[in-house]
Design a protein around this motif. Structure first.
Motif, PDB file in Angstrom:
ATOM      1  N   ALA A 422       0.914  -1.170  -0.042  1.00 53.57           N
ATOM      2  CA  ALA A 422      -0.037   0.140   0.068  1.00 53.57           C
ATOM      3  C   ALA A 422       0.799   1.392  -0.138  1.00 53.57           C
ATOM      4  CB  ALA A 422      -0.910  -0.130   1.209  1.00 53.57           C
ATOM      5  N   PHE A 423       2.094   1.062   0.003  1.00 52.55           N
ATOM      6  CA  PHE A 423       3.084   2.279   0.030  1.00 52.55           C
ATOM      7  C   PHE A 423       2.933   3.039  -1.453  1.00 52.55           C
ATOM      8  CE2 PHE A 423       6.100   0.757   3.400  1.00 52.55           C
ATOM      9  CZ  PHE A 423       5.234   0.833   4.430  1.00 52.55           C
ATOM     10  N   SER A 424       3.300   4.348  -1.237  1.00 50.74           N
ATOM     11  CA  SER A 424       3.292   4.951  -2.493  1.00 50.74           C
ATOM     12  C   SER A 424       4.714   4.591  -3.359  1.00 50.74           C
ATOM     13  CB  SER A 424       3.399   6.672  -2.391  1.00 50.74           C
ATOM     14  OG  SER A 424       4.664   6.958  -1.517  1.00 50.74           O
ATOM     15  N   GLY A 425       4.928   5.010  -4.392  1.00 47.77           N
ATOM     16  CA  GLY A 425       6.093   4.606  -5.306  1.00 47.77           C
ATOM     17  C   GLY A 425       7.408   5.105  -4.752  1.00 47.77           C
ATOM     18  N   GLY A 426       7.266   6.363  -4.123  1.00 43.27           N
ATOM     19  CA  GLY A 426       8.537   6.926  -3.325  1.00 43.27           C
ATOM     20  C   GLY A 426       8.839   6.397  -2.120  1.00 43.27           C
ATOM     21  N   GLN A 427       7.796   5.792  -1.307  1.00 47.69           N
ATOM     22  CA  GLN A 427       8.087   5.117  -0.204  1.00 47.69           C
ATOM     23  C   GLN A 427       8.628   3.690  -0.379  1.00 47.69           C
ATOM     24  OE1 GLN A 427       4.031   5.653   1.349  1.00 47.69           O
ATOM     25  NE2 GLN A 427       4.536   7.106   2.597  1.00 47.69           N
ATOM     26  N   LYS A 428       7.989   3.083  -1.353  1.00 53.92           N
ATOM     27  CA  LYS A 428       8.860   1.803  -1.838  1.00 53.92           C
ATOM     28  C   LYS A 428      10.343   2.002  -2.324  1.00 53.92           C
ATOM     29  CE  LYS A 428       4.602  -0.516  -3.137  1.00 53.92           C
ATOM     30  NZ  LYS A 428       3.823  -0.892  -4.423  1.00 53.92           N
ATOM     31  N   LYS A 429      10.803   2.904  -2.832  1.00 58.35           N
ATOM     32  CA  LYS A 429      12.096   3.146  -3.400  1.00 58.35           C
ATOM     33  C   LYS A 429      12.683   3.480  -2.043  1.00 58.35           C
ATOM     34  CE  LYS A 429      13.549   2.828  -6.727  1.00 58.35           C
ATOM     35  NZ  LYS A 429      13.643   3.199  -7.869  1.00 58.35           N
ATOM     36  N   LYS A 430      12.287   4.152  -1.069  1.00 59.65           N
ATOM     37  CA  LYS A 430      12.794   4.445   0.407  1.00 59.65           C
ATOM     38  C   LYS A 430      13.213   3.377   0.965  1.00 59.65           C
ATOM     39  CE  LYS A 430      11.167   9.358   0.962  1.00 59.65           C
ATOM     40  NZ  LYS A 430      10.528   9.926   1.708  1.00 59.65           N
ATOM     41  N   VAL A 431      12.352   2.259   0.899  1.00 65.62           N
ATOM     42  CA  VAL A 431      12.469   0.980   1.612  1.00 65.62           C
ATOM     43  C   VAL A 431      13.638   0.211   0.862  1.00 65.62           C
ATOM     44  CG1 VAL A 431      11.541  -1.546   1.657  1.00 65.62           C
ATOM     45  CG2 VAL A 431      10.078   0.481   2.203  1.00 65.62           C
ATOM     46  N   LEU A 432      13.857   0.125  -0.260  1.00 62.47           N
ATOM     47  CA  LEU A 432      15.071  -0.611  -0.830  1.00 62.47           C
ATOM     48  C   LEU A 432      16.218   0.261  -0.810  1.00 62.47           C
ATOM     49  CD1 LEU A 432      13.482  -1.098  -4.648  1.00 62.47           C
ATOM     50  CD2 LEU A 432      13.407  -2.639  -2.595  1.00 62.47           C
ATOM     51  N   ILE A 433      16.178   1.534  -0.502  1.00 61.44           N
ATOM     52  CA  ILE A 433      17.491   2.340  -0.471  1.00 61.44           C
ATOM     53  C   ILE A 433      17.865   2.035   1.178  1.00 61.44           C
ATOM     54  CG2 ILE A 433      18.377   4.718   0.176  1.00 61.44           C
ATOM     55  CD1 ILE A 433      17.006   5.414  -2.565  1.00 61.44           C
ATOM     56  N   ALA A 434      17.195   2.309   1.940  1.00 65.07           N
ATOM     57  CA  ALA A 434      17.188   1.824   3.418  1.00 65.07           C
ATOM     58  C   ALA A 434      17.810   0.646   3.721  1.00 65.07           C
ATOM     59  CB  ALA A 434      16.046   2.180   4.198  1.00 65.07           C
ATOM     60  N   LYS A 435      17.211  -0.401   2.923  1.00 60.77           N
ATOM     61  CA  LYS A 435      17.659  -1.872   3.043  1.00 60.77           C
ATOM     62  C   LYS A 435      18.936  -2.007   2.498  1.00 60.77           C
ATOM     63  CE  LYS A 435      17.310  -6.266   0.512  1.00 60.77           C
ATOM     64  NZ  LYS A 435      18.118  -6.099  -0.726  1.00 60.77           N
ATOM     65  N   SER A 436      19.372  -1.181   1.370  1.00 63.04           N
ATOM     66  CA  SER A 436      20.711  -1.594   0.877  1.00 63.04           C
ATOM     67  C   SER A 436      21.872  -0.769   1.773  1.00 63.04           C
ATOM     68  CB  SER A 436      20.684  -0.411  -0.517  1.00 63.04           C
ATOM     69  OG  SER A 436      21.993  -0.428  -0.981  1.00 63.04           O
ATOM     70  N   LEU A 437      21.475   0.617   2.635  1.00 68.90           N
ATOM     71  CA  LEU A 437      22.301   1.045   3.387  1.00 68.90           C
ATOM     72  C   LEU A 437      22.557   0.588   4.716  1.00 68.90           C
ATOM     73  CD1 LEU A 437      21.175   4.676   2.800  1.00 68.90           C
ATOM     74  CD2 LEU A 437      23.254   3.470   1.840  1.00 68.90           C
ATOM     75  N   SER A 438      21.531  -0.525   4.982  1.00 65.68           N
ATOM     76  CA  SER A 438      21.694  -1.437   6.221  1.00 65.68           C
ATOM     77  C   SER A 438      22.602  -2.355   6.096  1.00 65.68           C
ATOM     78  CB  SER A 438      20.185  -1.713   6.668  1.00 65.68           C
ATOM     79  OG  SER A 438      19.457  -0.696   6.976  1.00 65.68           O
ATOM     80  N   GLU A 439      22.855  -2.853   4.742  1.00 69.25           N
ATOM     81  CA  GLU A 439      23.660  -4.058   4.471  1.00 69.25           C
ATOM     82  C   GLU A 439      25.015  -4.015   4.673  1.00 69.25           C
ATOM     83  OE1 GLU A 439      20.616  -6.690   1.345  1.00 69.25           O
ATOM     84  OE2 GLU A 439      21.865  -4.685   0.730  1.00 69.25           O
ATOM     85  N   ASN A 440      25.733  -4.864   5.183  1.00 66.87           N
ATOM     86  CA  ASN A 440      27.048  -4.916   5.144  1.00 66.87           C
ATOM     87  C   ASN A 440      27.839  -5.501   3.825  1.00 66.87           C
ATOM     88  OD1 ASN A 440      27.587  -3.946   7.963  1.00 66.87           O
ATOM     89  ND2 ASN A 440      26.749  -5.959   8.726  1.00 66.87           N
ATOM     90  N   VAL A 441      28.247  -4.418   3.141  1.00 68.10           N
ATOM     91  CA  VAL A 441      28.764  -4.815   1.843  1.00 68.10           C
ATOM     92  C   VAL A 441      30.190  -3.919   1.271  1.00 68.10           C
ATOM     93  CG1 VAL A 441      26.393  -5.498   0.836  1.00 68.10           C
ATOM     94  CG2 VAL A 441      27.105  -2.993   0.634  1.00 68.10           C
ATOM     95  N   HIS A 442      30.728  -4.194   0.345  1.00 67.29           N
ATOM     96  CA  HIS A 442      31.812  -3.528  -0.089  1.00 67.29           C
ATOM     97  C   HIS A 442      31.241  -2.729  -1.353  1.00 67.29           C
ATOM     98  CE1 HIS A 442      33.364  -7.585   0.955  1.00 67.29           C
ATOM     99  NE2 HIS A 442      34.120  -6.840   1.516  1.00 67.29           N
ATOM    100  N   LEU A 443      30.291  -2.689  -1.991  1.00 71.31           N
ATOM    101  CA  LEU A 443      29.949  -1.747  -3.157  1.00 71.31           C
ATOM    102  C   LEU A 443      28.320  -2.016  -3.292  1.00 71.31           C
ATOM    103  CD1 LEU A 443      30.554  -0.605  -5.895  1.00 71.31           C
ATOM    104  CD2 LEU A 443      30.550  -2.947  -6.781  1.00 71.31           C
ATOM    105  N   HIS A 444      27.767  -0.577  -3.573  1.00 69.44           N
ATOM    106  CA  HIS A 444      26.631  -0.371  -3.679  1.00 69.44           C
ATOM    107  C   HIS A 444      26.342  -0.194  -5.067  1.00 69.44           C
ATOM    108  CE1 HIS A 444      25.307   0.035   0.566  1.00 69.44           C
ATOM    109  NE2 HIS A 444      26.266   0.546   0.768  1.00 69.44           N
ATOM    110  N   ILE A 445      25.281  -1.146  -5.696  1.00 70.05           N
ATOM    111  CA  ILE A 445      24.947  -0.775  -7.105  1.00 70.05           C
ATOM    112  C   ILE A 445      23.506  -0.288  -7.103  1.00 70.05           C
ATOM    113  CG2 ILE A 445      24.460  -1.758  -9.360  1.00 70.05           C
ATOM    114  CD1 ILE A 445      27.208  -3.430  -8.765  1.00 70.05           C
ATOM    115  N   TRP A 446      23.085   0.907  -7.707  1.00 73.23           N
ATOM    116  CA  TRP A 446      21.786   1.330  -7.662  1.00 73.23           C
ATOM    117  C   TRP A 446      21.368   1.902  -9.086  1.00 73.23           C
ATOM    118  CZ3 TRP A 446      21.696   5.743  -2.829  1.00 73.23           C
ATOM    119  CH2 TRP A 446      21.990   4.799  -1.932  1.00 73.23           C
TER     120      TRP A 446
END
Length: 492
Positions: A422-446
């Motif tokens: 039920a989230f808006s398009g912008g809220q869904k993209k924020k979920v993906l970005i917050a998930k990415s920033l919470s992950e322990n990784v060497h490289l972010h690909i967006w």
């Protein structure tokens, strides 16, 4: 010229106790080129739907023009584009359509192709050209840039700059600056209209924010002073009251009437000061009403044992026998923020997928560091459903960090309990970005991470990336974001 008048508009969605709009009043000139901005979820698309008469509301909306919504829904995409236009606008002159398509650099041959075969950018341009053929219509243009590359955005922005009579919802600052002359903003507590482009509005907003913060500091000092004075006066009045049953230093009897009168007078003064204090506190609550919280976000990125994370040398990618891109060469080193640029269809997403380990046909040399951990943000958000708690657990990320990031990207706490579907398009993209920033990784690909995300959140993400300098490879058509973030640009 005519006016669109909004008076005492109040609206809440069915089943919701919170009003999206409450007693809102303003006027819009139908000759304006009006940019429409505000945080995700504040009600921009809802307001457009209210203008279109899709919802019941209290208050009045009056206009001497009809409203047309973009993007226009096309029922029969297998029809030729010319037939689609004729269904939308039955009465127009052919030369008028040719003029509009020429301004948008769309070739005439697209008219004789099925609409479904046009690229997203071509579809956007054709529908805009067609809708501007309608006379006595005010266009409601809802995020037209999401499927446009950087060159197409500039072209469409130039085109809109030659027009008037529209509301444009867009989160691309450069796009807005180039084609609007007024800004309509949905703030925390009101709706505001200002003359000028987005940059003018943003400078005014920063000045207002600084003024409110300064007033807040003054008010806090005043409240402390008033509070101290009220406390002292209260102590004095009680001390005086106690002397009614005592004696004067000279030993004579106490004049209880006089002392009682004096104590009452001091108590009255104390009450007056308390009232002033309460009024000051209420005034303070009205300050800072529209300051957007944009706290910096905190992330950490895993260090890699080598400086170079990946290398492409003379890489060409194929889908079947079709060549998608050729002779692509670049390296990714720790700390770099690389913008992958190029027109739609130039192979940007294919390059990202190759780096993420998907099975892509290619020639040339491609090397990626062993045990390299990558976090990928795709364009697609359709898979998001369920609640945020379960989503964090399924993806093995820290729930408190994940939700903290979302809070700082303007998620309210009640959003945490909702179904992501039920989230808006912008809220869904924020979920993906917050998930990415919470992950322990060497490289972010967006891959086009900012689609649908509001301007203030974009600025937050910029500040974060500049402050913590993670290694990132991204595709993004927001020219201001790329200019601010990229340490180098790879042009396909």
């Amino acid at each position: 010229m005519s006016l669109i008048k909004v008076a005492n508009l109040t609206f809440a969605h069915d089943g919701s106790f919170d009003h999206i709009f409450e007693n809102v009043s303003f006027q819009i000139d139908t000759d304006w080129k009006l940019g429409f901005t505000g945080r995700n979820g504040r009600g921009k698309t809802t307001f457009l739907n209210l203008l279109l008469g899709k919802y019941e509301y209290s208050g009045t909306i009056s206009a001497a023009v009809s409203f047309e919504y973009f993007p226009f829904h096309v029922d029969n995409k297998e029809h030729h584009t010319l037939d689609v236009i004729n269904e939308m606008i039955p009465d127009y002159q052919n030369w008028q359509l040719m003029r509009e398509l020429s301004l948008l650099q769309v070739s005439e041959d697209v008219l004789y192709r099925p609409f479904a075969t046009l690229s997203n950018g071509e579809q956007t341009k054709v529908l805009l050209a067609a809708l501007f053929l309608k006379e006595n219509s005010f266009l409601l243009i809802d995020e037209p840039t999401n499927h446009l590359d950087m060159a197409a955005r500039k072209l469409v922005s130039d085109y809109l700059g030659t027009k008037s009579g529209f509301i444009l919802v867009s989160h691309d600052r450069a796009f807005l600056d180039n084609c609007v002359d007024h800004i309509l903003s949905i703030n925390k507590t009101n709706i505001d209209i200002q003359k000028g482009n987005f940059s003018d509005w943003w400078e005014n907003k920063k000045r207002q924010d600084h003024f409110e913060l300064a007033e807040n500091e003054k008010l806090k000092k005043d409240i402390k002073r008033l509070s101290d004075a009220a406390r002292r006066t209260s102590i004095w009045s009680h001390e005086v009251e106690k002397t009614k049953n005592g004696t004067r230093n000279s030993g004579s009897k106490v004049d209880k009437g006089y002392i009682g009168h004096k104590a009452a007078k001091m108590m009255k003064r104390s009450k007056a000061i308390e009232q002033r204090q309460q009024a000051a506190i209420e005034e303070r609550s009205r300050l800072l009403k529209n300051i957007e919280t944009a706290d910096s976000l905190k992330i950490t990125q895993l260090p890699y044992h080598k400086n170079q994370l990946a290398e492409l040398k003379d890489v060409s990618i194929y889908y079947g026998k079709k060549l998608v891109c050729s002779d692509v060469s670049f390296t990714i080193e720790q700390g770099e923020r690389i913008a992958l640029s190029g027109k739609n269809g130039s192979g940007k997403t294919s390059i990202l997928k190759l780096l993420c380990g998907e099975n892509i046909d290619y020639t040339g040399t491609f090397n990626k560091g062993s045990q390299l951990k990558i976090s990928y943000v795709s364009q697609d958000t359709s898979h998001l459903q369920g609640n945020l708690k379960d989503y964090a657990r399924m993806n093995g990320i820290d729930e408190s960090l994940f939700k903290s990031l979302l809070r700082k990207l303007d998620f309210s706490r009640d959003q945490f309990e909702k179904d992501m579907a039920a989230f808006s398009g912008g809220q869904k993209k924020k979920v993906l970005i917050a998930k990415s920033l919470s992950e322990n990784v060497h490289l972010h690909i967006w891959d086009e991470p900012l689609n649908f995300i509001d301007v203030i959140s974009r600025m937050q993400i910029e500040e974060l990336l500049l402050e913590y300098a993670p290694t990132i490879l991204f595709v993004e058509h927001d020219s201001e974001f790329c200019k601010t973030i990229a340490t180098k640009t790879i042009e396909l």
